[in-house]
Design a protein around this motif. Structure first.
Motif, mmCIF file in Angstrom:
data_model
loop_
_atom_site.group_PDB
_atom_site.id
_atom_site.type_symbol
_atom_site.label_atom_id
_atom_site.label_comp_id
_atom_site.label_asym_id
_atom_site.label_seq_id
_atom_site.Cartn_x
_atom_site.Cartn_y
_atom_site.Cartn_z
ATOM 1 N N GLN A 262 0.816 -1.218 0.000
ATOM 2 C CA GLN A 262 0.000 0.000 0.000
ATOM 3 C C GLN A 262 0.853 1.273 0.000
ATOM 4 O OE1 GLN A 262 -3.788 -0.266 0.103
ATOM 5 N NE2 GLN A 262 -2.682 -1.947 -0.895
ATOM 6 N N THR A 263 2.164 1.095 0.064
ATOM 7 C CA THR A 263 3.080 2.242 0.131
ATOM 8 C C THR A 263 4.010 2.226 -1.071
ATOM 9 O OG1 THR A 263 3.040 2.138 2.545
ATOM 10 C CG2 THR A 263 4.809 3.426 1.515
ATOM 11 N N TYR A 264 3.997 3.288 -1.838
ATOM 12 C CA TYR A 264 4.849 3.374 -3.014
ATOM 13 C C TYR A 264 6.301 3.462 -2.605
ATOM 14 C CZ TYR A 264 7.096 5.289 -7.175
ATOM 15 O OH TYR A 264 7.933 5.499 -8.236
ATOM 16 N N ASP A 265 7.144 2.645 -3.238
ATOM 17 C CA ASP A 265 8.574 2.623 -2.944
ATOM 18 C C ASP A 265 9.357 2.913 -4.222
ATOM 19 O OD1 ASP A 265 11.155 2.184 -2.168
ATOM 20 O OD2 ASP A 265 10.881 0.075 -1.601
ATOM 21 N N PRO A 266 9.862 4.137 -4.381
ATOM 22 C CA PRO A 266 10.590 4.472 -5.613
ATOM 23 C C PRO A 266 11.865 3.659 -5.796
ATOM 24 C CG PRO A 266 10.814 6.227 -3.975
ATOM 25 C CD PRO A 266 9.788 5.279 -3.452
ATOM 26 N N ALA A 267 12.407 3.121 -4.691
ATOM 27 C CA ALA A 267 13.641 2.336 -4.798
ATOM 28 C C ALA A 267 13.436 1.058 -5.618
ATOM 29 C CB ALA A 267 14.155 1.985 -3.401
ATOM 30 N N LYS A 268 12.188 0.626 -5.742
ATOM 31 C CA LYS A 268 11.935 -0.565 -6.559
ATOM 32 C C LYS A 268 12.291 -0.319 -8.020
ATOM 33 C CE LYS A 268 8.392 -2.758 -3.672
ATOM 34 N NZ LYS A 268 6.999 -3.265 -3.591
ATOM 35 N N TRP A 269 12.131 0.922 -8.470
ATOM 36 C CA TRP A 269 12.528 1.243 -9.843
ATOM 37 C C TRP A 269 14.052 1.233 -9.987
ATOM 38 C CZ3 TRP A 269 9.319 0.621 -13.572
ATOM 39 C CH2 TRP A 269 7.963 0.920 -13.430
ATOM 40 N N ASP A 270 14.763 1.704 -8.955
ATOM 41 C CA ASP A 270 16.230 1.642 -8.985
ATOM 42 C C ASP A 270 16.695 0.189 -9.129
ATOM 43 O OD1 ASP A 270 16.302 4.398 -8.509
ATOM 44 O OD2 ASP A 270 16.442 4.132 -6.334
ATOM 45 N N ARG A 271 16.076 -0.662 -8.347
ATOM 46 C CA ARG A 271 16.452 -2.076 -8.355
ATOM 47 C C ARG A 271 16.132 -2.709 -9.714
ATOM 48 N NH1 ARG A 271 14.059 -6.483 -4.022
ATOM 49 N NH2 ARG A 271 15.620 -8.135 -4.370
ATOM 50 N N ALA A 272 14.991 -2.344 -10.289
ATOM 51 C CA ALA A 272 14.612 -2.883 -11.595
ATOM 52 C C ALA A 272 15.574 -2.421 -12.684
ATOM 53 C CB ALA A 272 13.187 -2.461 -11.936
ATOM 54 N N ALA A 273 15.970 -1.157 -12.630
ATOM 55 C CA ALA A 273 16.912 -0.633 -13.626
ATOM 56 C C ALA A 273 18.259 -1.338 -13.521
ATOM 57 C CB ALA A 273 17.072 0.871 -13.455
ATOM 58 N N ALA A 274 18.735 -1.520 -12.294
ATOM 59 C CA ALA A 274 20.029 -2.185 -12.097
ATOM 60 C C ALA A 274 19.986 -3.616 -12.604
ATOM 61 C CB ALA A 274 20.403 -2.141 -10.616
ATOM 62 N N ALA A 275 18.887 -4.324 -12.331
ATOM 63 C CA ALA A 275 18.771 -5.722 -12.772
ATOM 64 C C ALA A 275 18.722 -5.811 -14.293
ATOM 65 C CB ALA A 275 17.524 -6.349 -12.159
ATOM 66 N N ALA A 276 17.997 -4.885 -14.924
ATOM 67 C CA ALA A 276 17.928 -4.899 -16.387
ATOM 68 C C ALA A 276 19.298 -4.650 -17.002
ATOM 69 C CB ALA A 276 16.930 -3.856 -16.869
ATOM 70 N N LYS A 277 20.032 -3.698 -16.438
ATOM 71 C CA LYS A 277 21.369 -3.402 -16.983
ATOM 72 C C LYS A 277 22.310 -4.580 -16.782
ATOM 73 C CE LYS A 277 24.144 -0.428 -19.023
ATOM 74 N NZ LYS A 277 25.423 -1.089 -19.004
ATOM 75 N N GLU A 278 22.242 -5.238 -15.643
ATOM 76 C CA GLU A 278 23.075 -6.422 -15.418
ATOM 77 C C GLU A 278 22.750 -7.514 -16.422
ATOM 78 O OE1 GLU A 278 22.611 -7.644 -11.378
ATOM 79 O OE2 GLU A 278 23.398 -5.755 -10.556
ATOM 80 N N ALA A 279 21.458 -7.711 -16.701
ATOM 81 C CA ALA A 279 21.051 -8.733 -17.668
ATOM 82 C C ALA A 279 21.549 -8.383 -19.069
ATOM 83 C CB ALA A 279 19.529 -8.878 -17.658
ATOM 84 N N ILE A 280 21.467 -7.109 -19.426
ATOM 85 C CA ILE A 280 21.976 -6.666 -20.724
ATOM 86 C C ILE A 280 23.482 -6.876 -20.813
ATOM 87 C CG2 ILE A 280 22.404 -4.610 -22.145
ATOM 88 C CD1 ILE A 280 19.651 -3.581 -21.100
ATOM 89 N N ASP A 281 24.191 -6.484 -19.776
ATOM 90 C CA ASP A 281 25.655 -6.566 -19.796
ATOM 91 C C ASP A 281 26.137 -8.003 -19.954
ATOM 92 O OD1 ASP A 281 25.818 -3.840 -19.573
ATOM 93 O OD2 ASP A 281 26.279 -3.830 -17.425
ATOM 94 N N ILE A 282 25.539 -8.927 -19.210
ATOM 95 C CA ILE A 282 26.002 -10.316 -19.312
ATOM 96 C C ILE A 282 25.624 -10.901 -20.665
ATOM 97 C CG2 ILE A 282 23.951 -11.358 -18.217
ATOM 98 C CD1 ILE A 282 25.780 -13.420 -16.947
ATOM 99 N N ALA A 283 24.480 -10.496 -21.204
ATOM 100 C CA ALA A 283 24.077 -10.997 -22.521
ATOM 101 C C ALA A 283 25.014 -10.474 -23.605
ATOM 102 C CB ALA A 283 22.633 -10.594 -22.814
ATOM 103 N N GLU A 284 25.285 -9.180 -23.586
ATOM 104 C CA GLU A 284 26.150 -8.597 -24.617
ATOM 105 C C GLU A 284 27.582 -9.097 -24.488
ATOM 106 O OE1 GLU A 284 23.860 -4.415 -25.638
ATOM 107 O OE2 GLU A 284 25.491 -4.373 -24.169
ATOM 108 N N ALA A 285 28.037 -9.301 -23.263
ATOM 109 C CA ALA A 285 29.393 -9.815 -23.060
ATOM 110 C C ALA A 285 29.547 -11.226 -23.617
ATOM 111 C CB ALA A 285 29.742 -9.801 -21.578
ATOM 112 N N ASN A 286 28.424 -11.905 -23.792
ATOM 113 C CA ASN A 286 28.467 -13.268 -24.324
ATOM 114 C C ASN A 286 27.872 -13.350 -25.734
ATOM 115 O OD1 ASN A 286 29.409 -15.353 -22.096
ATOM 116 N ND2 ASN A 286 28.305 -13.684 -21.077
ATOM 117 N N GLY A 287 27.996 -12.245 -26.456
ATOM 118 C CA GLY A 287 27.733 -12.260 -27.887
ATOM 119 C C GLY A 287 26.322 -11.942 -28.325
ATOM 120 N N LYS A 288 25.426 -11.627 -27.405
ATOM 121 C CA LYS A 288 24.059 -11.317 -27.806
ATOM 122 C C LYS A 288 23.975 -9.876 -28.322
ATOM 123 C CE LYS A 288 22.471 -15.322 -26.573
ATOM 124 N NZ LYS A 288 22.001 -16.303 -27.588
ATOM 125 N N HIS A 289 23.185 -9.681 -29.364
ATOM 126 C CA HIS A 289 22.973 -8.342 -29.911
ATOM 127 C C HIS A 289 21.679 -8.347 -30.703
ATOM 128 C CE1 HIS A 289 24.273 -9.778 -33.920
ATOM 129 N NE2 HIS A 289 25.157 -10.486 -33.256
#
Length: 611
Positions: A262-289
């Motif tokens: 019931q309480t909005y937590d803006p930090a959840k967006w920070d966590r989502a952004a960090a997770a997405a970037k980590e997923a992108i980085d590991i994918a691109e580092a292993n040849g995905k494009h």
């Protein structure tokens, strides 16, 4: 040892492939245990039987192209209609706890089997005694733990907060009166299991001693897949449906425990952004494009890139790939009747989605001075014939790759004879309503995405290809969305959004857009880029916009006039009319109900309000 490993890996591919076939869910290992294997102890003492158990854990991974008769998110959202054949209860209002479309029962069964596997596989001495036996079992356990977590996540997307079973195999005397965990508790549980799984998994499965991906291992779970799923989970978790949603303040357990934050937590967006970037980085580092086709014409390059992605580009762009996919079911239901052998011609794209595709200039149809519905083109192009309505001219490349319209060239192999190379949806046309009681699209459009240009019904031609459950373009859009909410004005929002746009043949958006403007651009991009892939149903819910104009999930849906037209350029056909209706949006449609059978068994379980 290399030869042993390669032979062993080939055997694994066969096992995974067998249990991911579209028919596997009807009859799998757990239904047909051999007569001489009578106990779990004996199964887990035998290498072959243990491997079959492991392979069977993959069975409930969905095939997103097995539409429309598997529960289809696309025909339960503002993407498509198939009501000449089938109409899910959520569309008609008939959905209830006795007829829930959720497959929660099958998923709990698979979760239990994964738990048993995790408890037993270490005791298989036949595998342990292999030269690399400990590593094989470690990978098996990582995959089983991932699948157990994923099946919970799949239920959560449908049901909201779920009941989490104990992490040990149950005994008859155990207490099964278990309430729902809160949404946040469910998310943390799934993420904790994924973290444990990730520790046991390789980044990818490479040929021994090389950096070349072992093609026999397609479909196995790796670190890239885990991080991609984490990105998806955290994006949902930060979204308005789950993050400070006071509209669902009455969704509580019997003891009063709140099930949605019931309480909005803006930090959840920070966590989502960090997770997405980590997923992108590991994918691109292993040849995905992003997959691209080169062509001197940028428009043609964009078109071929988005069209051919699904059969030529899955190795480059696919993060989580399902090695077998029932694309035949998709192609035969989507293709027009002018296809060789006569396809079924009925997965109808709604007019609103057609209108949402941009012009080639990047403008909307409302913004464009050249858009008109009152004129007809004079010459053939690579995408449509002379006489086609001007409303379909000069649209963005994805429109021609994803939607079939009156005057378009046939997406697959055409019948011989006059006019069959083009699509005629008008009333008396070759794919019109007049000569087919059911096999016609109510809106005057059919889905075109992922139809191979050689597809034919008779003789049967279906190019086998995997299904991409998560691909890099989704991760780019996950990141752009989360970053726009957590760090407005960050230049990477536009950078990653534009990567997807430019691959699709559109010019990049210029800097200077506000946070709200970028939010709308990102949402539109998801609507177009990911259409028919199972995202839209959940996106409109997690954004809490299912009853807003342009994204309404109920009421009247429009299309062309299928009851009119005697030629390609007949204005009577090119008239927006009500094509079909669905029940008005109701709050209860945010989630599916738990089945009444489960409610009767588990007295601690509360139903989602409204069912």
């Amino acid at each position: 040892m290399k030869n042993i490993l390669r032979k062993y890996n080939y055997r694994l591919l066969l096992l995974v492939g067998v249990f991911l076939l579209p028919t596997a869910c009807k009859k799998d290992y757990f239904d047909t245990q051999p007569d001489n294997i009578v106990s779990v102890d004996e199964i887990f003492a035998n290498r072959g039987q243990t491997e079959r158990w492991w392979a069977g854990l993959f069975t409930n991974i969905p095939d997103i192209w097995n539409q429309p008769y598997a529960f289809s998110y696309s025909i339960t959202s503002d993407e498509m209609d198939a009501s000449n054949w089938t109409n899910p209860g959520m569309n008609s209002g008939a959905i209830n706890a006795d007829a829930t479309p959720s497959d929660f029962t099958a998923l709990y069964e698979r979760i239990r089997l994964a738990t048993i596997f995790l408890e037993r596989v270490d005791g298989n001495q036949e595998i342990q005694n292999l030269a690399n036996g400990a590593e094989i079992i470690k990978h098996y356990k990582g995959e089983a733990r991932f699948l157990r977590a994923y099946y919970y996540w799949k239920m959560m997307k449908d049901l909201g907060p779920v009941v989490i079973a104990p992490l040990q195999s149950a005994k008859p005397e155990d207490d099964f009166q278990i309430p729902r965990s809160s949404w946040d508790e469910c998310v943390e549980f799934v993420l904790s299991e994924l973290a444990l799984a990730k520790a046991d998994l390789p980044v990818d499965y490479y040929l021994s001693g090389t950096t070349t991906v072992d093609g026999t291992q397609v479909g196995r779970i790796n670190k890239m897949i885990v991080e991609a799923l984490e990105s998806q989970i955290l994006l949902f978790n930060a979204s308005p449906l789950y993050n400070g949603n006071t509209e669902l303040g009455d969704f509580k357990n019997y003891d009063g425990k709140q099930l949605i934050s019931q309480t909005y937590d803006p930090a959840k967006w920070d966590r989502a952004a960090a997770a997405a970037k980590e997923a992108i980085d590991i994918a691109e580092a292993n040849g995905k494009h992003l997959f691209r086709v080169q062509n001197e014409d940028p428009f043609r390059a964009g078109y071929l890139s988005v069209r051919n992605l699904f059969w030529d580009g899955w190795e480059e762009e696919g993060i989580w790939v399902r090695p077998s996919s029932n694309t035949w079911q998709w192609e035969i239901h989507s293709s027009p009747r002018s296809t060789q052998g006569t396809a079924y011609n009925g997965l109808a794209v709604v007019q609103q989605l057609v209108d949402d595709f941009r012009m080639s200039s990047g403008e909307s149809i409302e913004e464009s001075d050249s858009y008109t519905e009152e004129a007809y083109v004079a010459e053939n192009t690579d995408y449509y014939v002379a006489g086609t309505n001007q409303m379909y001219a000069n649209r963005e490349p994805r429109f021609y790759a994803y939607v079939t319209f009156n005057g378009a060239f046939n997406p697959g192999a055409s019948k011989t004879g006059a006019n069959n190379s083009r699509v005629e949806f008008f009333y008396t046309g070759t794919s019109g309503k007049s000569s087919a009681p059911r096999d016609w699209p109510k809106t005057g459009y059919t889905a075109r995405k992922n139809i191979h240009p050689t597809f034919s019904v008779n003789p049967g031609v279906n190019v086998a290809r995997p299904a991409m459950l998560i691909r890099l373009a989704e991760l780019y859009l996950n990141y752009a969305e989360a970053l726009n909410e957590s760090s407005p004005g960050n230049p990477e929002v536009l950078e990653y959004l534009n990567r997807v746009r430019e691959r699709a043949g559109l010019d990049p958006l210029a800097p200077g857009l506000s946070q709200s403007q970028l939010r709308e651009e990102i949402r539109l991009e998801r609507r177009l880029e990911l259409c028919f892939e199972g995202h839209r149903y959940f996106d409109v819910r997690r954004w809490k916009i299912p009853d807003e104009p342009g994204s309404n999930q109920g009421g009247v849906f429009y299309g062309m006039n299928m009851d009119a037209g005697t030629n390609l350029s007949d204005p009577a056909y090119h008239e927006r009319v009500p094509a079909f209706s669905r029940t008005e949006w109701q709050r209860r449609y945010y989630f599916m109900p738990y089945g009444q059978n489960e409610m009767d068994r588990n007295k601690a379980l509360v139903q989602f309000p409204g069912y």
